[in-house]
Design an enzyme around this catalytic site. Structure first.
Site, PDB file in Angstrom:
ATOM      1  N   ASP A   1       2.339  21.340 -49.764  1.00 28.19           N
ATOM      2  CA  ASP A   1       1.236  21.232 -50.246  1.00 28.19           C
ATOM      3  C   ASP A   1       1.395  21.876 -51.784  1.00 28.19           C
ATOM      4  O   ASP A   1       1.823  21.383 -52.680  1.00 28.19           O
ATOM      5  CB  ASP A   1       0.104  21.917 -49.729  1.00 28.19           C
ATOM      6  CG  ASP A   1      -1.262  21.740 -50.170  1.00 28.19           C
ATOM      7  OD1 ASP A   1      -1.553  21.206 -51.482  1.00 28.19           O
ATOM      8  OD2 ASP A   1      -2.201  22.442 -49.838  1.00 28.19           O
TER       9      ASP A   1
ATOM     10  N   PHE B   1      -7.675  16.582 -47.033  1.00 29.48           N
ATOM     11  CA  PHE B   1      -7.252  17.831 -45.680  1.00 29.48           C
ATOM     12  C   PHE B   1      -6.801  16.512 -44.561  1.00 29.48           C
ATOM     13  O   PHE B   1      -7.641  15.907 -44.087  1.00 29.48           O
ATOM     14  CB  PHE B   1      -8.144  18.657 -45.306  1.00 29.48           C
ATOM     15  CG  PHE B   1      -7.627  19.575 -44.620  1.00 29.48           C
ATOM     16  CD1 PHE B   1      -6.983  20.852 -45.303  1.00 29.48           C
ATOM     17  CD2 PHE B   1      -7.216  19.516 -43.403  1.00 29.48           C
ATOM     18  CE1 PHE B   1      -6.251  21.720 -44.646  1.00 29.48           C
ATOM     19  CE2 PHE B   1      -6.670  20.745 -42.588  1.00 29.48           C
ATOM     20  CZ  PHE B   1      -6.317  21.892 -43.418  1.00 29.48           C
ATOM     21  N   VAL B   2      -5.531  16.779 -44.185  1.00 30.82           N
ATOM     22  CA  VAL B   2      -5.248  15.780 -43.198  1.00 30.82           C
ATOM     23  C   VAL B   2      -5.001  16.463 -41.773  1.00 30.82           C
ATOM     24  O   VAL B   2      -4.483  17.551 -41.821  1.00 30.82           O
ATOM     25  CB  VAL B   2      -3.738  15.058 -43.567  1.00 30.82           C
ATOM     26  CG1 VAL B   2      -4.222  13.976 -44.572  1.00 30.82           C
ATOM     27  CG2 VAL B   2      -2.553  15.996 -43.812  1.00 30.82           C
TER      28      VAL B   2
ATOM     29  N   ARG C   1      -4.227  19.218 -33.414  1.00 31.96           N
ATOM     30  CA  ARG C   1      -2.943  18.963 -33.457  1.00 31.96           C
ATOM     31  C   ARG C   1      -2.225  17.782 -32.639  1.00 31.96           C
ATOM     32  O   ARG C   1      -1.264  17.340 -32.773  1.00 31.96           O
ATOM     33  CB  ARG C   1      -1.966  20.127 -33.085  1.00 31.96           C
ATOM     34  CG  ARG C   1      -2.174  21.414 -33.826  1.00 31.96           C
ATOM     35  CD  ARG C   1      -1.173  22.509 -33.504  1.00 31.96           C
ATOM     36  NE  ARG C   1      -1.550  23.770 -34.139  1.00 31.96           N
ATOM     37  CZ  ARG C   1      -1.094  24.085 -35.324  1.00 31.96           C
ATOM     38  NH1 ARG C   1      -0.520  23.432 -36.232  1.00 31.96           N
ATOM     39  NH2 ARG C   1      -1.516  25.438 -35.869  1.00 31.96           N
TER      40      ARG C   1
ATOM     41  N   GLY D   1       3.012  23.782 -37.382  1.00 34.10           N
ATOM     42  CA  GLY D   1       2.566  22.548 -37.569  1.00 34.10           C
ATOM     43  C   GLY D   1       3.641  21.338 -37.617  1.00 34.10           C
ATOM     44  O   GLY D   1       3.408  20.137 -37.076  1.00 34.10           O
TER      45      GLY D   1
ATOM     46  N   GLU E   1       9.316  20.684 -42.026  1.00 34.55           N
ATOM     47  CA  GLU E   1       7.954  21.274 -42.220  1.00 34.55           C
ATOM     48  C   GLU E   1       6.997  20.071 -42.086  1.00 34.55           C
ATOM     49  O   GLU E   1       7.272  18.986 -42.325  1.00 34.55           O
ATOM     50  CB  GLU E   1       7.887  22.065 -43.456  1.00 34.55           C
ATOM     51  CG  GLU E   1       6.525  22.448 -44.070  1.00 34.55           C
ATOM     52  CD  GLU E   1       5.646  23.728 -43.118  1.00 34.55           C
ATOM     53  OE1 GLU E   1       5.723  23.554 -41.851  1.00 34.55           O
ATOM     54  OE2 GLU E   1       5.117  24.518 -43.771  1.00 34.55           O
ATOM     55  N   ASP E   2       5.824  20.753 -41.770  1.00 34.56           N
ATOM     56  CA  ASP E   2       4.581  19.453 -41.791  1.00 34.56           C
ATOM     57  C   ASP E   2       4.191  18.953 -43.034  1.00 34.56           C
ATOM     58  O   ASP E   2       4.262  17.756 -43.199  1.00 34.56           O
ATOM     59  CB  ASP E   2       3.352  20.069 -40.882  1.00 34.56           C
ATOM     60  CG  ASP E   2       2.929  21.259 -41.405  1.00 34.56           C
ATOM     61  OD1 ASP E   2       3.327  21.830 -42.465  1.00 34.56           O
ATOM     62  OD2 ASP E   2       1.786  21.689 -40.762  1.00 34.56           O
TER      63      ASP E   2
ATOM     64  N   ASP F   1      -3.093  20.912 -38.101  1.00 33.02           N
ATOM     65  CA  ASP F   1      -4.161  21.318 -37.594  1.00 33.02           C
ATOM     66  C   ASP F   1      -5.438  21.691 -38.774  1.00 33.02           C
ATOM     67  O   ASP F   1      -5.170  21.737 -40.008  1.00 33.02           O
ATOM     68  CB  ASP F   1      -3.788  22.652 -36.862  1.00 33.02           C
ATOM     69  CG  ASP F   1      -3.741  23.859 -38.084  1.00 33.02           C
ATOM     70  OD1 ASP F   1      -2.935  23.897 -38.804  1.00 33.02           O
ATOM     71  OD2 ASP F   1      -4.345  24.948 -37.950  1.00 33.02           O
TER      72      ASP F   1
HETATM   73  P1  IMP Z   1       1.834  25.187 -49.135  1.00 33.81           P
HETATM   74  O1  IMP Z   1       2.287  26.577 -49.048  1.00 33.81           O
HETATM   75  O2  IMP Z   1       0.658  25.170 -50.149  1.00 33.81           O
HETATM   76  O3  IMP Z   1       2.873  23.970 -49.506  1.00 33.81           O
HETATM   77  O4  IMP Z   1       1.085  24.806 -47.636  1.00 33.81           O
HETATM   78  C1  IMP Z   1       1.782  24.228 -46.629  1.00 33.81           C
HETATM   79  C2  IMP Z   1       1.013  24.918 -45.591  1.00 33.81           C
HETATM   80  O5  IMP Z   1      -0.178  24.696 -45.606  1.00 33.81           O
HETATM   81  C3  IMP Z   1       1.347  23.789 -44.325  1.00 33.81           C
HETATM   82  O6  IMP Z   1       2.330  24.476 -43.669  1.00 33.81           O
HETATM   83  C4  IMP Z   1       0.051  23.558 -43.514  1.00 33.81           C
HETATM   84  O7  IMP Z   1       0.178  24.585 -42.390  1.00 33.81           O
HETATM   85  C5  IMP Z   1      -0.933  23.945 -44.596  1.00 33.81           C
HETATM   86  N1  IMP Z   1      -1.586  22.581 -45.147  1.00 33.81           N
HETATM   87  C6  IMP Z   1      -1.787  22.291 -46.249  1.00 33.81           C
HETATM   88  N2  IMP Z   1      -2.255  21.239 -46.305  1.00 33.81           N
HETATM   89  C7  IMP Z   1      -2.803  20.776 -45.087  1.00 33.81           C
HETATM   90  C8  IMP Z   1      -3.374  19.693 -44.586  1.00 33.81           C
HETATM   91  O8  IMP Z   1      -3.823  18.700 -45.269  1.00 33.81           O
HETATM   92  N3  IMP Z   1      -3.638  19.806 -43.436  1.00 33.81           N
HETATM   93  C9  IMP Z   1      -3.290  20.738 -42.557  1.00 33.81           C
HETATM   94  N4  IMP Z   1      -2.438  21.696 -42.860  1.00 33.81           N
HETATM   95  C10 IMP Z   1      -2.157  21.765 -44.212  1.00 33.81           C
HETATM   96 MG    MG Z   2       2.264  25.081 -41.670  1.00 33.23          MG
END
Ligand code: IMP
Ligand code: MG
Length: 179
Positions: free
Chosen positions: A102, A151-152, A164, A44, A98-99, A158
């Site tokens: 969350d 969700f973005v 993407r 991402g 990182e993208d 993606d």
């Molecule tokens: P975390 O481990 O919950 O912080 O999630 C991070 C990962 O979840 C990111 O690297 C993304 O790949 C994916 N992710 C979380 N929210 C989104 C979103 O809104 N759009 C796309 N990918 C997301």
């Molecule tokens: Mg990711």
């Protein structure tokens, strides 16, 4: 064609580029005169990473890491290392790119793994910080933008490996990701 699935554009390509330049400027300032290993979290972050990386004037290396979830779907289950970095980061400055932050589980996993290797400094740079209940203590040092808990997609982000290539960051229509 992909645009029809987007509820609204949140950040335009111009807004993103302005922010990228500002973040790169801060990294250049913070690490002036030092070497840095910049690590993209696949997949991402690759577009954001490329834009940040080409705006760095420091002496830097590019590296890549991939972490996957055992679970399925948009939320992360238990994590495993899918691809490790190649660089030896002991005693080096490291910036993880990182993208989106969350729940923070992905970055917590990566930070825990890389900090065991005794880098000189370990910093986190995220394009987006999602406003939600964070389950871990990971805080980003450099943040592109804050986004609502929705969700973005686009600019590298993606949904089911699609969207993407959209040049902007947009909100995906709920009927696409809820079905
Ligand atoms: P975390 O481990 O919950 O912080 O999630 C991070 C990962 O979840 C990111 O690297 C993304 O790949 C994916 N992710 C979380 N929210 C989104 C979103 O809104 N759009 C796309 N990918 C997301
Ligand atoms: Mg990711």
């Amino acid at each position: 064609m992909l645009d029809k699935d987007i509820a609204r554009v949140i950040y335009t390509p111009e807004q993103i580029q302005d922010r990228v330049k500002e973040i790169a400027r801060r990294i250049n300032e913070d690490f002036a005169g030092e070497q840095v290993v910049v690590i993209a979290v696949l997949r991402g972050s690759v577009i954001f990473f490329s834009d940040i990386f080409r705006n760095l004037t420091l002496d830097c290396e590019a590296d890549f890491i991939s972490v996957g979830s055992y679970g399925k779907g948009a939320t992360s289950g238990e994590l495993k290392l899918k691809k490790d970095i190649s660089a030896d980061i002991k005693g080096k400055n490291v910036i993880i790119v990182e993208d989106i932050l969350d729940t923070g589980k992905t970055l917590k996993f990566i930070c825990d793994l890389l900090s065991q290797r005794e880098p000189k400094a370990l910093r986190v740079c995220v394009l987006l910080d999602k406003k939600c209940e964070k389950q871990s203590e990971v805080k980003a040092d450099y943040v592109g933008f804050e986004v609502e808990d929705t969700f973005v997609v686009g600019y590298g982000l993606d949904y089911a490996d699609r969207y993407r290539n959209l040049p902007y960051i947009g909100e995906l229509k709920t009927d696409i990701w809820r079905k």
